[in-house]
Motif scaffolding. Structure first.
Motif, PDB file in Angstrom:
ATOM      1  N   GLY A 165       5.620   5.261  -8.106  1.00 14.53           N
ATOM      2  CA  GLY A 165       4.240   4.798  -8.137  1.00 14.53           C
ATOM      3  C   GLY A 165       3.973   3.984  -9.396  1.00 14.53           C
ATOM      4  O   GLY A 165       4.649   4.146 -10.413  1.00 14.53           O
ATOM      5  N   THR A 219      -0.945  12.783   2.174  1.00 12.80           N
ATOM      6  CA  THR A 219      -2.173  12.281   1.551  1.00 12.80           C
ATOM      7  C   THR A 219      -3.343  12.557   2.478  1.00 12.80           C
ATOM      8  O   THR A 219      -3.258  12.306   3.686  1.00 12.80           O
ATOM      9  CB  THR A 219      -2.047  10.768   1.277  1.00 12.80           C
ATOM     10  N   ALA A 256      -7.449   1.492   6.438  1.00 21.14           N
ATOM     11  CA  ALA A 256      -6.278   1.629   5.568  1.00 21.14           C
ATOM     12  C   ALA A 256      -5.616   0.269   5.412  1.00 21.14           C
ATOM     13  O   ALA A 256      -4.643  -0.038   6.084  1.00 21.14           O
ATOM     14  CB  ALA A 256      -5.288   2.637   6.139  1.00 21.14           C
ATOM     15  N   HIS A 258       2.674  -5.704   5.263  1.00 16.47           N
ATOM     16  CA  HIS A 258       2.769  -4.998   3.986  1.00 16.47           C
ATOM     17  C   HIS A 258       4.197  -4.777   3.493  1.00 16.47           C
ATOM     18  O   HIS A 258       4.457  -4.826   2.311  1.00 16.47           O
ATOM     19  CB  HIS A 258       2.049  -3.659   4.088  1.00 16.47           C
TER      20      HIS A 258
HETATM   21  O1  TXA Z   1       3.935   8.272  -1.100  1.00 15.01           O
HETATM   22  C1  TXA Z   1       2.939   7.633  -1.409  1.00 15.01           C
HETATM   23  O2  TXA Z   1       1.854   7.745  -0.819  1.00 15.01           O
HETATM   24  C2  TXA Z   1       3.063   6.663  -2.596  1.00 15.01           C
HETATM   25  C3  TXA Z   1       3.316   7.493  -3.858  1.00 15.01           C
HETATM   26  C4  TXA Z   1       3.334   6.660  -5.096  1.00 15.01           C
HETATM   27  O3  TXA Z   1       2.362   8.509  -3.934  1.00 15.01           O
HETATM   28  N1  TXA Z   1       1.913   5.856  -2.715  1.00 15.01           N
HETATM   29  C5  TXA Z   1       1.617   4.864  -1.823  1.00 15.01           C
HETATM   30  O4  TXA Z   1       0.456   4.184  -2.158  1.00 15.01           O
HETATM   31  O5  TXA Z   1       2.272   4.615  -0.857  1.00 15.01           O
HETATM   32  P1  TXA Z   1       0.037   2.823  -1.477  1.00 15.01           P
HETATM   33  O6  TXA Z   1      -1.143   2.358  -2.256  1.00 15.01           O
HETATM   34  O7  TXA Z   1       1.186   1.890  -1.404  1.00 15.01           O
HETATM   35  O8  TXA Z   1      -0.483   3.224  -0.050  1.00 15.01           O
HETATM   36  C6  TXA Z   1      -1.664   3.968   0.083  1.00 15.01           C
HETATM   37  C7  TXA Z   1      -2.122   4.021   1.512  1.00 15.01           C
HETATM   38  C8  TXA Z   1      -2.523   2.670   1.995  1.00 15.01           C
HETATM   39  O9  TXA Z   1      -2.199   2.549   3.362  1.00 15.01           O
HETATM   40  C9  TXA Z   1      -4.024   2.702   1.757  1.00 15.01           C
HETATM   41  O10 TXA Z   1      -4.707   1.752   2.493  1.00 15.01           O
HETATM   42  C10 TXA Z   1      -4.349   4.129   2.155  1.00 15.01           C
HETATM   43  O11 TXA Z   1      -3.266   4.865   1.623  1.00 15.01           O
HETATM   44  N2  TXA Z   1      -5.584   4.586   1.552  1.00 15.01           N
HETATM   45  C11 TXA Z   1      -5.845   4.777   0.248  1.00 15.01           C
HETATM   46  N3  TXA Z   1      -7.106   5.159   0.074  1.00 15.01           N
HETATM   47  C12 TXA Z   1      -7.674   5.211   1.297  1.00 15.01           C
HETATM   48  C13 TXA Z   1      -8.970   5.536   1.784  1.00 15.01           C
HETATM   49  N4  TXA Z   1      -9.951   5.867   0.966  1.00 15.01           N
HETATM   50  N5  TXA Z   1      -9.173   5.481   3.112  1.00 15.01           N
HETATM   51  C14 TXA Z   1      -8.185   5.135   3.956  1.00 15.01           C
HETATM   52  N6  TXA Z   1      -6.935   4.824   3.558  1.00 15.01           N
HETATM   53  C15 TXA Z   1      -6.689   4.848   2.255  1.00 15.01           C
END
Ligand code: TXA
Ligand code: MG
Length: 303
Positions: A28, A87, A212, A219
């Motif tokens: 991350g 998550t 999301a 992506h």
């Molecule tokens: O495994 C993981 O989740 C990694 C490690 C570093 O924890 N992080 C990761 O973060 O993959 P990122 O930013 O690449 O992906 C986060 C995902 C994205 O699809 C984002 O749109 C979604 O989570 N997301 C984040 N906050 C959100 C929200 N409030 N509502 C809906 N989707 C959300």
């Protein structure tokens, strides 16, 4: 900048710097989630569209729950899968001190407790929850080793070395704001979620751009064209094999999907170079974590 000790990293994070950190899923790009300026550095460094919300990492479910409208499903899933690659998206508490920039304008928050000793130590020692997307530039595959992170940001970001990521695939994202749905598949499968909750947890082909944004099709994209479900490579193509097939590299010679997930991004990166003119990928079974692998591959292929 290079590899730095954990205590130095914790101090940098507390002071508002960004640091590459290991988790069990992928590396991350972390910042103090309470500090909007620090969070902004993530978007800048990643060159990420501002509307893409970030996941906040906590050291315990108890800490995480103070920032959201917690509910019974969150209680069950966190008890079953945290610390781990899951998550949860929940309504953000109006008095949460998490920077508004983290959720990019949404009134929800994505939270998780990672299963990596160094990630947990960093959260504890910095004294702050950490906002962290995968540590890649926007539109590139997620890094699973410290070397990948250094390479992504041309050594501009210091990194804590936590070895190669065990899972190798980003966390499963589950929306718990109404009836539960999977926003992003991952190594915690639909079946495991349904068993834990005792109800169905469908994958939701939601409005990607809003719910999301990280799920936008482009992506996860290598530079070279990607051809999926290929039994054999064409001239010039690198071949990413699985199981019995022979290739330039093999995701798992024994046909182990967990091993394939852990190697997926690292191998896509390795093959994404000259003299190859494209990357052909062997068929991956649509079962268990294979669903998530195929999801990532489909995104990577649809530029
Ligand atoms: O495994 C993981 O989740 C990694 C490690 C570093 O924890 N992080 C990761 O973060 O993959 P990122 O930013 O690449 O992906 C986060 C995902 C994205 O699809 C984002 O749109 C979604 O989570 N997301 C984040 N906050 C959100 C929200 N409030 N509502 C809906 N989707 C959300
Ligand atoms: Mg990402």
């Amino acid at each position: 900048m290079s590899i730095i000790p954990l205590d130095v990293a914790a101090q940098l994070l507390a002071q508002g710097a960004i640091v590459g950190i290991p988790t069990e899923t992928v590396y991350g790009l972390a910042a103090n989630a309470l500090n909007g300026e620090a969070v902004a550095k993530i978007y800048a460094q990643k060159n990420r569209p501002q509307f893409n919300p970030l996941i906040v990492h906590f050291a315990s479910a108890r800490d995480a729950s103070t920032h959201v409208e917690w509910n019974a499903r969150a209680e069950k899933l966190s008890a079953t899968f945290w610390p781990g690659p899951l998550t949860l998206v929940l309504p953000r508490k109006t008095d949460s001190t998490i920077s508004l920039l983290v959720s990019a304008g949404l009134d929800s928050l994505a939270i998780r407790v990672p299963a990596h000793a160094k990630a947990l130590a960093l959260i504890q020692q910095s004294g702050t929850p950490l906002a962290a997307p995968s540590a890649n530039r926007s539109g590139r595959v997620s890094p699973t080793t410290p070397a990948h992170v250094l390479e992504e940001f041309a050594n501009l970001v210091p990194v804590v070395d936590g070895g190669a990521c065990e899972v190798g695939l980003e966390s499963t994202v589950v929306d718990l704001r109404t009836s539960p749905t999977i926003l992003r598949p991952g190594s915690i499968t639909q079946e495991a979620l349904e068993n834990a909750l005792g109800e169905s947890v469908p994958f939701s082909p939601h409005d990607e751009a809003i719910a999301a944004p990280g799920m936008l099709k482009s992506h996860y994209a290598p530079t070279l064209p990607l051809r999926l479900n290929a039994e054999t490579p064409l001239p010039g193509e690198a071949y990413l094999a699985f199981g019995a097939s022979k290739g330039t590299l093999s995701l798992s010679e024994s046909g182990d999907l967990q091993e394939a997930a852990a190697k997926l991004f690292a191998y896509l990166r390795k093959l994404d170079t000259a003299p190859h003119t494209g990357i052909a990928v062997a068929p991956i079974p649509m079962e268990g974590i294979g669903t998530a692998i195929n999801d990532r591959l489909a995104r990577a292929a649809s530029k």
